[in-house]
Design an enzyme around this catalytic site. Structure first.
Site, PDB file in Angstrom:
ATOM      1  N   TYR A 122       0.842  -1.161   0.058  1.00  0.00           N
ATOM      2  CA  TYR A 122      -0.002  -0.102  -0.029  1.00  0.00           C
ATOM      3  C   TYR A 122       0.885   1.159   0.071  1.00  0.00           C
ATOM      4  O   TYR A 122       0.311   2.344  -0.581  1.00  0.00           O
ATOM      5  CB  TYR A 122      -0.743   0.045   1.292  1.00  0.00           C
ATOM      6  CG  TYR A 122      -2.263  -0.713   1.225  1.00  0.00           C
ATOM      7  CD1 TYR A 122      -2.415  -1.905   0.755  1.00  0.00           C
ATOM      8  CD2 TYR A 122      -3.339  -0.132   1.553  1.00  0.00           C
ATOM      9  CE1 TYR A 122      -3.509  -2.490   0.661  1.00  0.00           C
ATOM     10  CE2 TYR A 122      -4.599  -0.632   1.516  1.00  0.00           C
ATOM     11  CZ  TYR A 122      -4.662  -1.943   1.069  1.00  0.00           C
ATOM     12  OH  TYR A 122      -5.896  -2.675   0.879  1.00  0.00           O
ATOM     13  N   LYS A 140       3.944 -15.050   2.136  1.00  0.00           N
ATOM     14  CA  LYS A 140       3.973 -15.797   0.725  1.00  0.00           C
ATOM     15  C   LYS A 140       5.652 -16.028   0.507  1.00  0.00           C
ATOM     16  O   LYS A 140       6.248 -15.380  -0.575  1.00  0.00           O
ATOM     17  CB  LYS A 140       3.555 -14.887  -0.292  1.00  0.00           C
ATOM     18  CG  LYS A 140       3.505 -15.719  -1.774  1.00  0.00           C
ATOM     19  CD  LYS A 140       2.437 -16.624  -1.921  1.00  0.00           C
ATOM     20  CE  LYS A 140       2.591 -17.463  -3.217  1.00  0.00           C
ATOM     21  NZ  LYS A 140       1.811 -18.811  -3.039  1.00  0.00           N
ATOM     22  N   ASP A 188      -2.258 -18.153   0.317  1.00  0.00           N
ATOM     23  CA  ASP A 188      -2.966 -18.857  -0.724  1.00  0.00           C
ATOM     24  C   ASP A 188      -3.559 -20.036   0.294  1.00  0.00           C
ATOM     25  O   ASP A 188      -4.870 -20.225   0.187  1.00  0.00           O
ATOM     26  CB  ASP A 188      -2.587 -19.467  -1.838  1.00  0.00           C
ATOM     27  CG  ASP A 188      -1.245 -19.820  -1.651  1.00  0.00           C
ATOM     28  OD1 ASP A 188      -0.683 -19.935  -0.648  1.00  0.00           O
ATOM     29  OD2 ASP A 188      -0.676 -20.582  -2.675  1.00  0.00           O
ATOM     30  N   ASP A 192      -5.843  -6.950   4.296  1.00  0.00           N
ATOM     31  CA  ASP A 192      -7.211  -6.661   3.590  1.00  0.00           C
ATOM     32  C   ASP A 192      -8.117  -7.677   3.038  1.00  0.00           C
ATOM     33  O   ASP A 192      -9.432  -7.658   3.312  1.00  0.00           O
ATOM     34  CB  ASP A 192      -6.688  -5.401   2.412  1.00  0.00           C
ATOM     35  CG  ASP A 192      -7.853  -4.581   1.734  1.00  0.00           C
ATOM     36  OD1 ASP A 192      -8.891  -4.312   2.567  1.00  0.00           O
ATOM     37  OD2 ASP A 192      -8.032  -4.699   0.566  1.00  0.00           O
ATOM     38  N   ASP A 252     -11.926  -9.650   4.549  1.00  0.00           N
ATOM     39  CA  ASP A 252     -12.999  -9.634   3.891  1.00  0.00           C
ATOM     40  C   ASP A 252     -13.640 -10.930   3.809  1.00  0.00           C
ATOM     41  O   ASP A 252     -14.761 -11.235   3.753  1.00  0.00           O
ATOM     42  CB  ASP A 252     -13.045  -8.764   2.506  1.00  0.00           C
ATOM     43  CG  ASP A 252     -13.567  -7.602   2.249  1.00  0.00           C
ATOM     44  OD1 ASP A 252     -13.237  -6.845   3.106  1.00  0.00           O
ATOM     45  OD2 ASP A 252     -13.790  -7.054   1.331  1.00  0.00           O
TER      46      ASP A 252
HETATM   47  C1  IPM Z   1     -10.324  -1.647   4.522  1.00  0.00           C
HETATM   48  C2  IPM Z   1     -10.455  -0.785   3.112  1.00  0.00           C
HETATM   49  C3  IPM Z   1      -9.392   0.037   2.771  1.00  0.00           C
HETATM   50  C4  IPM Z   1      -8.110  -0.675   2.627  1.00  0.00           C
HETATM   51  C5  IPM Z   1      -9.632   1.061   1.507  1.00  0.00           C
HETATM   52  C6  IPM Z   1     -11.152   1.817   1.490  1.00  0.00           C
HETATM   53  C7  IPM Z   1      -8.668   1.953   1.217  1.00  0.00           C
HETATM   54  O1  IPM Z   1     -10.778  -1.788   2.236  1.00  0.00           O
HETATM   55  O2  IPM Z   1      -9.935  -0.914   5.475  1.00  0.00           O
HETATM   56  O3  IPM Z   1     -10.264  -2.606   4.523  1.00  0.00           O
HETATM   57  O4  IPM Z   1      -8.005  -1.326   1.635  1.00  0.00           O
HETATM   58  O5  IPM Z   1      -7.421  -0.840   3.656  1.00  0.00           O
HETATM   59 MG    MG Z   2     -10.786  -3.815   2.872  1.00  0.00          MG
END
Ligand code: IPM
Ligand code: MG
Length: 354
Positions: free
Chosen positions: A141, A189, A221, A245, A249
């Site tokens: 990032y 990784k 993975d 990140d 999710d």
């Molecule tokens: C998160 C979000 C952020 C990230 C985005 C909005 C920049 O997806 O906090 O997980 O990638 O960190």
């Molecule tokens: Mg995110």
């Protein structure tokens, strides 16, 4: 106690869910006799529209001076043009970096009543209780990057870590594992990436300081697969920024909805940014149907980590549990045959339970 809290509603449903988080913090202040003051500032797309900058100086300064920050979400189609010079997400990344919040804690808890909301078989979810510790101010990032141009259609991003950056996040993860079930899985990784080989070496070294924590290493993975196959085996996981990140999710699906997952971004001091892991959800923004529980649970983390108010944090978490148990649902977690309630009504339910 007295505490100054900055709120950053941001974009989309961020505005709606932060309002509910504030309601809950106000109620806690009232019930436990704390004086919380709130100052709302601009971030993300809203700040681009108002000030041409996703992180206005005044916002960063207010957050630096605050005891804690409660954030909604940033981003949306309005600001997603790939050729745009400024993006809402830069505001969030700049805030994390500007406050030195290198550790992002994302707890994944399962509410038994929400097992049906998860796409996984209910028996797989038995006993799931894990925390992802995501490195937040380094890695791909923040490494050197080059945008493609028409003249030079080549682009790159760089996953860069120093040993010090790995060391400090590893320590946070070991400390947390020590307070929990004493298991730490470091995700990398290392079979491909040099930054991951450094990561693995440094985490292993730090592990010698924590003989009471059982450390294992897993390729990212494979971790993505095992999170679905045997999620209950994980306790604390630590990983690079983008891996965290992506895997959080994925892990949110264990809890049934992104609308249930809170997060705390912390550094060396007590100041921190607390935000739901979900985004601005432009498709449902403004409709009053977003699930505010992730933000309310983030407010609980704010009470715990920035203000040191453990009993108050637990009161909020218990209230959320009571509400989920009672069966009221926003649309994202409402099963068939359940009439969903609104964002504000869900906030009211939590207040009533408090
Ligand atoms: C998160 C979000 C952020 C990230 C985005 C909005 C920049 O997806 O906090 O997980 O990638 O960190
Ligand atoms: Mg995110």
């Amino acid at each position: 106690m007295k505490a100054a809290i900055v709120t950053l509603p941001g974009d989309g449903i961020g505005v709606e869910v932060v309002a509910e988080g504030v309601k809950v913090l106000e109620a806690i202040g009232h019930v436990y006799s704390h004086t919380f003051t709130f100052q709302e500032c601009l971030i993300g797309g809203a700040a681009i529209d108002a000030a041409g900058d996703p992180l206005p100086e005044a916002t960063l300064a207010a957050c630096q001076a605050a005891d804690a920050v409660l954030l909604g979400a940033v981003g949306g189609p309005k600001w997603s043009d790939p050729s745009a010079q400024v993006r809402p997400e830069q505001g969030l990344l700049g805030l994390r970096k500007g406050l030195g919040l290198y550790a992002n804690l994302r707890p994944v808890r399962i509410y038994p009543e929400l097992r049906e909301a998860s796409p996984l078989k209910p028996e797989r979810l038995q006993g799931v209780d894990l925390v992802v510790v995501r490195e937040l101010t380094g890695g791909i990032y923040f490494g050197p990057r080059q945008e493609a141009t028409d003249a030079a259609p080549v682009a790159f991003d760089t996953m860069l870590y120093s040993a010090d950056e790995v060391r400090r996040i590893a320590r946070k993860a070991f400390e947390l594992a020590r307070l929990r079930r004493g298991k730490l899985t470091s995700v990398d990784k290392a079979n491909v990436l040099a930054s991951s080989r450094l990561w693995r070496r440094v985490v292993t070294e730090i592990g010698h300081e924590y003989p009471d924590v059982a450390l294992d290493h897993m390729l990212v993975d494979s971790a993505a697969m095992h999170l679905m196959r045997r999620p209950a085996d994980f306790d604390v996981l630590v990983m690079e920024n983008m891996f965290g990140d992506i895997l959080t999710d994925e892990a949110s699906m264990l809890a049934g909805s992104m609308g249930m997952l809170a997060s705390a971004s912390i550094g060396e001091g007590t100041n921190g940014v607390y935000e739901p892991i979900h985004g601005s959800a432009p498709d449902i923004a403004g409709k009053g149907i977003a699930n505010p529980l992730a933000t309310i649970l983030s407010a609980a983390l704010l009470l715990r980590y920035s203000l040191g108010l453990e009993a108050e944090a637990q009161a909020v978490e218990s209230a959320v549990t009571a509400v989920v148990t009672s069966g009221v649902r926003t649309p994202d977690i409402a099963g068939p045959g359940v009439t969903p309630i609104s964002t504000a009504k869900m906030g009211d339910e939590v207040l009533a339970a408090l």
